[in-house]
Write a protein that holds these residues in place. Structure first.
Motif, short mmCIF file in Angstrom:
data_model
loop_
_atom_site.label_atom_id
_atom_site.label_comp_id
_atom_site.label_asym_id
_atom_site.label_seq_id
_atom_site.Cartn_x
_atom_site.Cartn_y
_atom_site.Cartn_z
N LEU A 1 42.42 -100.56 -49.24
CA LEU A 1 42.09 -99.31 -49.93
C LEU A 1 43.09 -99.02 -51.04
N SER A 2 42.93 -99.71 -52.12
CA SER A 2 43.85 -99.48 -53.22
C SER A 2 43.11 -99.68 -54.53
N GLY A 3 43.71 -99.18 -55.57
CA GLY A 3 43.22 -99.40 -56.92
C GLY A 3 41.76 -99.10 -57.12
N LYS A 4 41.03 -100.10 -57.59
CA LYS A 4 39.65 -99.91 -58.01
C LYS A 4 38.76 -99.49 -56.83
N LYS A 5 38.99 -100.13 -55.69
CA LYS A 5 38.13 -99.85 -54.54
C LYS A 5 38.22 -98.39 -54.13
N MET A 6 39.44 -97.89 -54.11
CA MET A 6 39.63 -96.49 -53.72
C MET A 6 39.03 -95.56 -54.76
N ALA A 7 39.16 -95.94 -56.02
CA ALA A 7 38.60 -95.12 -57.10
C ALA A 7 37.08 -95.03 -56.96
N GLU A 8 36.48 -96.15 -56.60
CA GLU A 8 35.02 -96.16 -56.42
C GLU A 8 34.62 -95.24 -55.26
N ILE A 9 35.36 -95.36 -54.15
CA ILE A 9 35.05 -94.53 -52.98
C ILE A 9 35.19 -93.06 -53.33
N GLN A 10 36.28 -92.74 -53.99
CA GLN A 10 36.53 -91.34 -54.31
C GLN A 10 35.52 -90.81 -55.33
N ASP B 1 38.65 -90.95 -46.30
CA ASP B 1 37.62 -91.03 -47.35
C ASP B 1 36.79 -92.30 -47.19
N TYR B 2 37.50 -93.37 -46.90
CA TYR B 2 36.84 -94.67 -46.72
C TYR B 2 35.81 -94.57 -45.59
N TRP B 3 36.23 -93.94 -44.50
CA TRP B 3 35.36 -93.83 -43.34
C TRP B 3 34.18 -92.89 -43.63
N GLU B 4 34.48 -91.84 -44.36
CA GLU B 4 33.42 -90.90 -44.72
C GLU B 4 32.40 -91.58 -45.63
N ASP B 5 32.91 -92.36 -46.56
CA ASP B 5 32.04 -93.07 -47.49
C ASP B 5 31.17 -94.08 -46.74
N LYS B 6 31.80 -94.68 -45.71
CA LYS B 6 31.12 -95.73 -44.98
C LYS B 6 30.11 -95.18 -43.97
N THR B 7 30.51 -94.13 -43.26
CA THR B 7 29.68 -93.65 -42.14
C THR B 7 29.17 -92.22 -42.30
N GLY B 8 29.78 -91.48 -43.20
CA GLY B 8 29.40 -90.07 -43.34
C GLY B 8 30.23 -89.16 -42.45
N ASP B 9 31.02 -89.73 -41.53
CA ASP B 9 31.85 -88.92 -40.64
C ASP B 9 33.26 -88.78 -41.21
N ARG B 10 33.85 -87.68 -40.88
CA ARG B 10 35.23 -87.46 -41.32
C ARG B 10 36.03 -87.00 -40.10
N CYS B 11 37.02 -87.81 -39.70
CA CYS B 11 37.69 -87.56 -38.41
C CYS B 11 39.15 -87.17 -38.62
N GLU B 12 39.37 -85.99 -39.19
CA GLU B 12 40.75 -85.57 -39.47
C GLU B 12 41.59 -85.40 -38.20
#
Lengths: 607, 309
Positions: free
Chosen positions: A471-480, A383-394
């Motif tokens: 990637l925890s708490g508030k930061k992750m909530a913002e990304i999500q 999610d972090y990477w997707e938020d940052k770059t738009g790519d999702r590398c599962e």
């Protein structure tokens, strides 16, 4: 009915979304649509169970088999495990890329299961055949055989394992469903891992502690049933998401590891958790040499396995109370303290096996948590990477997670075999029929230390990289939050593109990238060909009346682009109406098998 | 991509083959010579350490309570023949054992209290022996006291069947014993030393093996006596014995834990296996008698030294 099914976590009939016009769906409906059927859950879990049974057998028992049953020197075994698992770990991302590039009528994952499962099972059986080793005689031949069979086993393990891990990602576009199928299959997988334990206990009782033959029988059962379950899984699981046309390069996976720092921290931390695996791997040594009773193994291992499953089940609840980072640290410390307590109680005379088994139950609960949390954290890094770059590398992420797991396992066996040597573990004399040497007190102390206090202390090292994990708490909530908005918008948009009653909305997700490309091309075509618009229109008119093939490719391309331009405008209007018309397919676009795609082809043919 | 896959598999196979070739490139004779040369070097290197440790141990006062145990089978095991089983059915493991309380001042002055227990099943012995109150769990058969003052035993001094643990300790750890029984007298024996690092102390392992023929004589490894080669082939991990020629074997293991700083022995463990070749049923399906070898009894003794400092 649907609500009840959802509450229970299973969908057992055809998906209602396919029968419901898409236009009447709310945002919530879009987000909660179910695609997986009961058979998907059952057969994927069966395949996962089988795969875990094989890996559980090899990871948990092969070291003991090599060192005790066929008397291969522990240091040789350790080196082989380390080297081959690093090899194996490196070929995982390669296998991930191979999978991503695969396009067959069965999908991109399933063919590997069809062709890899049986050889994998056969090799598993061969590795545990004591008669082969005894026929060889010399240690050199045994060591060579060990290297060859284990490397082949590892390569086949990647061929089967990577696609199996990737299946949930293509089985449903619904993230909740994916999480559910992963969670259920992991629980089944952890039961599968213990199947070897149940079998070895049973066979040891039947053969009166004849270890080599018990191991062979255990491998026969797992090596035969495992591939059968995997083949059933491969046959009945559907790959619902069509692959995009983008095929990553082999190096891309490794580059991603170093670009996504949060993922790198997670991988580093997880690499250091291999000490934790000493506990389960040492059980056979502890019961055989400290308690002199191999059949106690099930009493030591089963509570731990149950505790681990409890840990997996409570992990989501605990995650609501604290974020993944805190939970990881909390569970690691809990596990270490638990193991340390067992060690100190043993030191002061609490050596009763039942006491150790009970205490181990409490110490193993966090292991279940630690089995789940890194995977949830891996999805956070996605999610972090997707938020940052738009790519999702599962694909890359999970193949690297698999790499981590294998390298970690290699370290475990390597370090463990050296610790056995260090503590003076006496191997059976190879020229005697059934030799079980009594271990010295120093060795027994060492065996118990490897089982408890050594992993207790070294486990704590895995916390260090996690301290830098953000990637925890508030930061992750913002990304999500940001991703949720983005996904909802996409869902709404794709909702409009779905063909009413003929296809599911989310299958269109697979084509999203392709459609975006089309729109870009359409836009470009518009701009570039504005100057020649009149000429193109004329040619189109001619084409409509008599679709003669253009002589030159460039002319055809121009005509298609212009046609696409018109179709695009048409399509955008159609989105609002009832029948979407897919734009002409660009050359790079893969051929999805969805009804929508077929319709698009029909439209194209009509034109 | 297929090419890459083939390349990876080929590389892996090449590594395996190269390793096999690399390991096997020396001749068996060369490797055997090398093996025994390394053993000799290990003996030379560690003999001095062992001497120092032993000198210090027997020049210092210490106390210790420990158990000597011998595990055997309830029915007698013989070699048998092609028509008679050497290993009787339903043969149960039993353990005979005695506890020692030793107060050692020097080699001329020490006291040994011996408590002999009634023999028990091996599983019962294992179940209780590690407990602090193990003496309460077994039945005492008899007790003895042996007191040595200025090299002379007191009038009422008595040992159980003359078994003096001090002599056992001394004999096993003394380098003369190793040299006499390890390599010079019987070259068929294996000598194995492991001197690994530990934070506070060090760990040393010595293993010897003696092979006996049908007359009970030790078989030596002598390069000029080709006839004696008939007893075994190979060496080290790959040694295999011809049980038609080898009747029995002693397998001894001595483990020493010591503090490097002051060269003080913390504990020593003596372990000895009696191995016999005998005729037994091949398996449950093929009931013909075949010649095999196994442990028919073993002795174990773990001594931890308390120097009182």
């Amino acid at each position: 009915m649907e609500e009840n099914v959802q509450q229970e976590g299973f969908v057992d009939e055809a998906m209602p979304i396919q029968e419901e016009p898409s236009g009447g769906m709310s945002d919530d409906d879009l987000a909660n649509k179910k695609y997986l059927k009961m058979r998907d859950y059952v057969f994927f879990s069966l395949a996962q169970f089988a795969s875990s049974a094989v890996t559980g057998l090899v990871q948990g028992y092969l070291l003991f088999f090599y060192t005790v049953c066929v008397s291969i020197p522990a240091t040789q075994v350790g080196v082989m495990f380390l080297v081959s698992k690093i090899f194996d770990g490196l070929d995982d991302p390669t296998m991930g890329v191979i999978v991503d590039k695969t396009r067959t009528k069965w999908g991109k994952m399933r063919p590997f299961l069809f062709f890899g499962a049986i050889p994998w099972g056969v090799l598993t059986i061969i590795m545990f055949m004591p008669s082969i080793y005894s026929a060889m005689g010399s240690t050199t031949a045994k060591v060579a055989f060990m290297w060859i069979t284990y490397l082949l086993y590892s390569a086949l393990g990647s061929i089967v394992g990577i696609p199996l891990q990737g299946l949930p990602a293509v089985a449903s576009p619904n993230t909740d469903e994916r999480a559910k199928i992963i969670s259920i299959s992991r629980i089944l997988g952890s039961i599968g891992e213990q199947s070897a334990l149940v079998l070895i206990t049973l066979f040891l009782l039947i053969t009166k502690n004849d270890y080599p033959n018990s191991y062979m029988l255990m491998a026969l059962v797992i090596g035969v049933l495992g591939p059968v379950f995997m083949l059933l899984g491969a046959k009945f699981i559907k790959e619902r998401l069509e692959p995009t046309d983008r095929t990553p390069s082999t190096l891309e996976g490794f580059k991603y590891l170093f670009k996504n720092k949060q993922f790198l921290l997670l991988i580093c931390s997880n690499l250091l958790t291999f000490f934790r695996n000493f506990v389960s791997a040492m059980i056979i040594y502890v019961v055989s040499y400290i308690y002199n009773n191999g059949s106690l193994q099930i009493i030591f291992a089963l509570p731990g396995a149950i505790a681990s499953m409890i840990g997996m089940m409570i992990a989501p609840k605990l995650r609501k109370m604290m974020d993944s980072k805190k939970l990881f640290i909390f569970a690691t410390i809990w596990h270490s303290i638990g193991l340390a307590i067992i060690f100190f109680i043993y030191l002061i005379g609490g050596t009763w096996w039942w006491l150790v088994a009970i205490l181990m139950f409490a110490a193993m609960i966090p292991v279940g948590i630690l089995n789940v949390i890194p995977h949830l954290m891996a999805t956070d890094t996605l999610d972090y990477w997707e938020d940052k770059t738009g790519d999702r590398c599962e694909g890359i992420t999970f193949s690297l997670m698999s790499l981590r797991s294998k390298v970690s396992s290699g370290f475990k066996d390597y370090v463990m075999s050296y610790l056995l040597v260090y503590f003076g573990f006496s191997q059976a004399l190879p020229f005697l029929s059934d030799h079980t040497p009594v271990q010295s007190d120093f060795t027994k102390f060492g065996l118990f230390a490897i089982y408890t206090i050594i992993p207790a202390i070294l486990n704590l090292v895995s916390i260090i990289p996690i301290m830098f994990y953000k990637l925890s708490g508030k930061k992750m909530a913002e990304i999500q939050g940001r991703l949720a908005v983005k996904r909802l918008e996409e869902a709404k948009r794709l909702e409009g593109l779905a063909v009413e009653g003929e296809t599911d909305v989310y299958s269109v997700v697979a084509e999203k990238v392709a459609i975006d490309d089309i729109e870009k091309e359409v836009e470009m075509a518009k701009n570039q060909q504005e100057a020649t618009a009149t000429e193109v229109k004329e040619s189109l008119l001619v084409a409509d009346e008599a679709p003669a093939k253009p002589k030159r490719k460039s002319t055809k391309a121009k005509a298609e682009k212009a046609q696409a331009s018109e179709n695009s405008e048409q399509a955008q209007e159609s989105v609002v109406e009832e029948t979407p018309i897919a734009p002409a397919k660009p050359k790079r676009t893969a051929k999805p098998k969805t009804v929508k795609s077929e319709k698009a082809e029909d439209v194209k043919e009509d034109k | 991509m297929k090419k890459k896959l083939i390349l990876i598999v080929s590389l892996m196979l090449t590594v395996c083959i190269l390793m096999t070739v690399f390991v096997g490139c020396k001749s068996a004779e060369e490797k055997e010579k090398e093996y025994y040369a390394e053993n000799d070097a290990a003996v030379a290197e560690h003999t001095e350490t062992l001497n120092t440790l032993m000198d210090k141990l027997f020049a210092t006062g210490w106390k210790s309570s420990f158990v000597y145990a011998y595990t055997y089978y309830s029915k007698e095991i013989t070699r048998g023949s092609t028509s008679v089983k050497g290993w009787p059915d339903d043969n149960e493991e039993m353990t005979a054992f005695m506890a020692f309380d030793v107060e050692y001042t020097d080699s001329q002055n020490y006291t040994i209290k011996t408590t002999v227990f009634k023999d028990v099943k091996r599983e019962d012995y294992v179940k209780h022996i590690d407990k602090k109150n193990y003496r309460e769990k077994f039945t005492v058969d008899k007790t003895f006291e042996y007191k040595l003052i200025n090299g002379e035993p007191t009038a009422d001094s008595q040992l159980n069947e003359g078994f003096n643990p001090i002599e056992v300790i001394f004999a096993n750890i003394n380098s003369e014993y190793i040299l006499a029984n390890g390599l010079t007298a019987s070259d068929s024996m294996r000598f194995y030393l492991n001197d690994s690092f530990k934070l506070s102390n060090r760990f040393m392992r010595i293993e010897t093996r003696a092979v006996y023929d049908s007359n009970g004589n030790v078989v030596t490894r002598d390069a000029n006596a080709a006839a004696e080669k008939k007893f075994w082939t190979g060496f080290g991990e790959d040694i295999s014995y011809d049980w038609n020629q080898v009747y029995s074997m002693d397998n001894d293991r001595l483990t020493v834990l010591y503090t490097k700083k002051n060269q003080q022995v913390d504990s020593l463990e003596i372990y000895n296996e009696d191995i016999l070749s005998y005729y037994t049923q091949n398996n449950d399906v093929d009931k013909s008698l075949v010649l095999k070898a196994d442990v028919i009894g073993f002795a174990e003794m773990v001594v931890e030294f308390d120097y009182g400092d």
